[in-house]
Write a protein that holds these residues in place. Structure first.
Motif, PDB file in Angstrom:
ATOM      1  N   ASN A 142       0.836  -1.198   0.000  1.00 31.24           N
ATOM      2  CA  ASN A 142       0.000   0.000   0.000  1.00 31.24           C
ATOM      3  C   ASN A 142       0.877   1.256   0.000  1.00 31.24           C
ATOM      4  O   ASN A 142       0.623   2.202  -0.754  1.00 31.24           O
ATOM      5  CB  ASN A 142      -0.928  -0.033   1.214  1.00 31.24           C
ATOM      6  CG  ASN A 142      -2.072   0.933   1.099  1.00 31.24           C
ATOM      7  OD1 ASN A 142      -2.147   1.718   0.185  1.00 31.24           O
ATOM      8  ND2 ASN A 142      -2.970   0.862   2.053  1.00 31.24           N
ATOM      9  N   PHE A 173      -7.637   7.140  -4.171  1.00 26.80           N
ATOM     10  CA  PHE A 173      -8.399   5.899  -4.054  1.00 26.80           C
ATOM     11  C   PHE A 173      -7.700   4.928  -3.098  1.00 26.80           C
ATOM     12  O   PHE A 173      -8.331   4.316  -2.229  1.00 26.80           O
ATOM     13  CB  PHE A 173      -8.575   5.275  -5.436  1.00 26.80           C
ATOM     14  CG  PHE A 173      -9.366   4.013  -5.434  1.00 26.80           C
ATOM     15  CD1 PHE A 173     -10.735   4.037  -5.240  1.00 26.80           C
ATOM     16  CD2 PHE A 173      -8.738   2.783  -5.616  1.00 26.80           C
ATOM     17  CE1 PHE A 173     -11.467   2.861  -5.234  1.00 26.80           C
ATOM     18  CE2 PHE A 173      -9.462   1.616  -5.617  1.00 26.80           C
ATOM     19  CZ  PHE A 173     -10.831   1.658  -5.420  1.00 26.80           C
ATOM     20  N   TYR A 179      -9.749   3.976   0.272  1.00 23.65           N
ATOM     21  CA  TYR A 179     -10.419   2.678   0.157  1.00 23.65           C
ATOM     22  C   TYR A 179     -10.392   1.855   1.448  1.00 23.65           C
ATOM     23  O   TYR A 179     -11.432   1.354   1.884  1.00 23.65           O
ATOM     24  CB  TYR A 179      -9.788   1.908  -1.012  1.00 23.65           C
ATOM     25  CG  TYR A 179     -10.651   0.818  -1.580  1.00 23.65           C
ATOM     26  CD1 TYR A 179     -11.892   1.104  -2.117  1.00 23.65           C
ATOM     27  CD2 TYR A 179     -10.235  -0.498  -1.586  1.00 23.65           C
ATOM     28  CE1 TYR A 179     -12.681   0.115  -2.661  1.00 23.65           C
ATOM     29  CE2 TYR A 179     -11.010  -1.493  -2.114  1.00 23.65           C
ATOM     30  CZ  TYR A 179     -12.238  -1.185  -2.657  1.00 23.65           C
ATOM     31  OH  TYR A 179     -13.013  -2.166  -3.178  1.00 23.65           O
ATOM     32  N   LEU A 233     -12.871   3.266   3.942  1.00 21.96           N
ATOM     33  CA  LEU A 233     -14.268   2.956   3.624  1.00 21.96           C
ATOM     34  C   LEU A 233     -14.651   1.560   4.118  1.00 21.96           C
ATOM     35  O   LEU A 233     -15.742   1.361   4.643  1.00 21.96           O
ATOM     36  CB  LEU A 233     -14.499   3.068   2.116  1.00 21.96           C
ATOM     37  CG  LEU A 233     -14.465   4.470   1.525  1.00 21.96           C
ATOM     38  CD1 LEU A 233     -14.599   4.405   0.016  1.00 21.96           C
ATOM     39  CD2 LEU A 233     -15.571   5.312   2.122  1.00 21.96           C
TER      40      LEU A 233
END
Length: 139
Positions: free
Chosen positions: A82, A123, A127, A130
């Motif tokens: 990530n 994003f 992400y 979320l």
């Protein structure tokens, strides 16, 4: 030469005896549980006392098994990927913008060419958050 007792060898006879005695105990326990299930007051008392005993006991479980180590390593690898993806998106967006400007484009063209990578960065950044927000929702 084998010594036979009632048609069985001595070891078979001992095993059968132990199995019969343990089965008698199992049947006794099953009858007691059946009687407790029929008597609702006694059943509620048993459940209540069990809850009290379990509440007072400090049961600590440490997940030090093989699966937990795989989980830790997997989370570390995912966080590294990530982080790499975030910096990759930022640097590729900046590179595209600079390349477009050096090739004679204006700032609008440069921002359009670099914005796709920056959207990828946003994003990647939003992400996981979320998913954490969605996991907190109770259905």
């Amino acid at each position: 030469m084998k010594i036979l007792v009632n048609g069985y060898t001595v070891t078979e006879h001992i095993e059968l005896r132990i199995n019969k005695e343990s089965m008698k105990d199992i049947y006794k326990i099953d009858n007691v549980i059946g009687n407790i299930k029929k008597n609702k007051k006694l059943y509620t008392r048993v459940v209540f006392y069990t809850a009290i005993v379990l509440f007072q006991m400090d049961i600590i479980s440490y997940a030090n098994g093989f699966e937990s180590s795989i989980d830790e390593i997997g989370n570390k690898i995912l966080s590294m990927l990530n982080l790499f993806a975030r910096w990759g998106c930022l640097s590729m967006g900046l590179k595209e913008m600079i390349t477009t400007l050096l090739n004679g484009g204006n700032m609008k063209q440069a921002s359009v060419s670099g914005i796709q990578y920056w959207l990828g960065y946003i994003f990647i950044k939003i992400y996981p958050t979320l998913f954490e927000m969605m996991s907190d929702i109770k259905f």
